[in-house]
Design an enzyme around this catalytic site. Structure first.
Site, PDB file in Angstrom:
ATOM      1  N   ARG A   1       0.847  -1.210   0.000  1.00 31.77           N
ATOM      2  CA  ARG A   1       0.000   0.000   0.000  1.00 31.77           C
ATOM      3  C   ARG A   1       0.875   1.251   0.000  1.00 31.77           C
ATOM      4  NH1 ARG A   1      -4.932   1.014  -1.283  1.00 31.77           N
ATOM      5  NH2 ARG A   1      -5.775  -0.641   0.017  1.00 31.77           N
TER       6      ARG A   1
ATOM      7  N   GLU B   1      -2.005   9.588 -10.922  1.00 32.42           N
ATOM      8  CA  GLU B   1      -1.658   8.323 -11.583  1.00 32.42           C
ATOM      9  C   GLU B   1      -1.683   8.447 -13.109  1.00 32.42           C
ATOM     10  OE1 GLU B   1      -4.385   5.407 -10.005  1.00 32.42           O
ATOM     11  OE2 GLU B   1      -4.497   6.522  -8.118  1.00 32.42           O
TER      12      GLU B   1
ATOM     13  N   HIS C   1       0.527   3.966 -10.481  1.00 32.25           N
ATOM     14  CA  HIS C   1      -0.410   4.412  -9.437  1.00 32.25           C
ATOM     15  C   HIS C   1       0.356   5.114  -8.298  1.00 32.25           C
ATOM     16  CE1 HIS C   1      -3.401   4.070  -6.265  1.00 32.25           C
ATOM     17  NE2 HIS C   1      -4.247   3.458  -7.032  1.00 32.25           N
TER      18      HIS C   1
END
Ligand code: TA6
Length: 308
Positions: free
Chosen positions: A75, A275, A171
């Site tokens: 993450r 992103e 991302h």
């Protein structure tokens, strides 16, 4: 060096500025300490989890609550989303954002080039990927150049006998002092899909964009440079790109942060995702044998810089 269930050895010679070590959870990680900048890159997903230009502050954000285990997404950092973005339309059980970030990438080449360190990774199709909802033959080459700028280049070659369609995104989670004091420029007038409200065609108003609640937008026809005015960080982060027709802006805000087990309840304050991607109507259509490259270059400008 062993990491969990596997022994990892760099198949290539590493220069003095690059070290292969056990990262969190024992996952193999490259630690880059170049003259121009430093970075960390996990072999799982060729996942950049840190970058700072020499003399500067960290630019890439990583959750302090992230999981680190084989096959689980990290993450934060810069997940490579490929060959689909978001949930898979054909297979709801398929991993979010595709399989590329969950696979171990091969280190192909690592070189010192002046003050920069250039690292190239490769991922090919496998029995596992061919059993997925995207069962095609491909080669992905990912080049990361660490220096006073961070350059990422994802090149996909279609090794299948016919044309294929895929989505992709870098991302990128950016570190900001306080997202409530952050302004995003470069998307004025673009049309976006609001993925929170489920509205498909919204016109972006005047500059700049301020995040004031959960924000999850796919800006189509956004091929230009985006800047993040990190007021509290006293800097402007610039995100240039090529080969990308869309841009996602995401911040989970309060409730979604609490709902994610690998994301700290208050971490929404210190991050924003910008992103570069090709997703939705901007997916890539690639003929057999053809290749497509998406590149992004990230750097830090002094506060108040409006050049984009
Ligand atoms: O890019 C935004 C988004 O699609 C959000 O809807 C949220 O699901 C986020 O990605 C999760 O990203 P991650 O790569 O951290 O799993």
């Amino acid at each position: 060096m062993t990491s969990g269930q596997r022994t990892v050895r760099a198949a290539v010679e590493l220069p003095p500025s690059v070290l292969l070590e056990q990262g969190h959870g024992g996952l193999p990680r490259l630690r880059v300490a170049g003259r121009g900048g430093s970075a960390e890159i996990y072999l799982q997903g060729a996942h950049v989890t840190a970058w700072r230009p020499t003399g500067g502050e960290p630019v890439i954000w990583l959750s302090r609550a992230s999981n680190y285990s084989p096959g689980a997404p990290i993450r934060g950092g810069i997940p490579i989303c490929f060959p689909w973005f978001g949930p898979n339309a054909l297979d709801p059980s398929a991993p979010l954002h595709g399989f590329a970030r969950l696979q171990d990438w091969e280190i192909v080449e690592v070189n010192e080039v002046g003050d920069d360190v250039s690292l190239t990774f490769r991922l090919n199709d496998s029995e596992q990927t061919r059993a997925s909802a995207w069962p095609f033959r491909f080669e992905a080459t990912y080049r990361v150049v660490v220096g006073t700028t961070l350059q990422l280049s994802l090149e996909i070659t279609n090794r299948s006998g016919g044309a294929v369609a895929f989505e992709e995104a870098l991302h990128t989670y950016f570190s900001v002092g306080d997202v409530r004091d952050t302004a995003v420029r470069g998307l004025a007038g673009a049309t976006y899909q609001d993925r929170v409200l489920g509205v498909t065609q919204v016109q972006q108003g005047v500059e700049p964009l301020h995040v004031e609640n959960e924000t999850d937008r796919l800006y189509l026809d956004s091929t230009g440079t985006v800047t993040i005015e990190d007021t509290d960080g006293d800097r402007v982060i610039r995100v240039r790109k090529e080969g990308s027709d869309a841009t996602v802006v995401w911040n989970p805000w309060i409730d979604k942060s609490k709902a994610m087990g690998d994301f700290g309840d208050d971490e929404w304050l210190e991050m924003i995702c910008i992103e570069p991607c090709n997703a939705g109507s901007s997916e890539v259509l690639l003929d057999s044998g053809a290749r497509h490259r998406m590149t992004t270059t990230i750097d830090v400008l002094p506060a108040g810089s409006l050049e984009i």
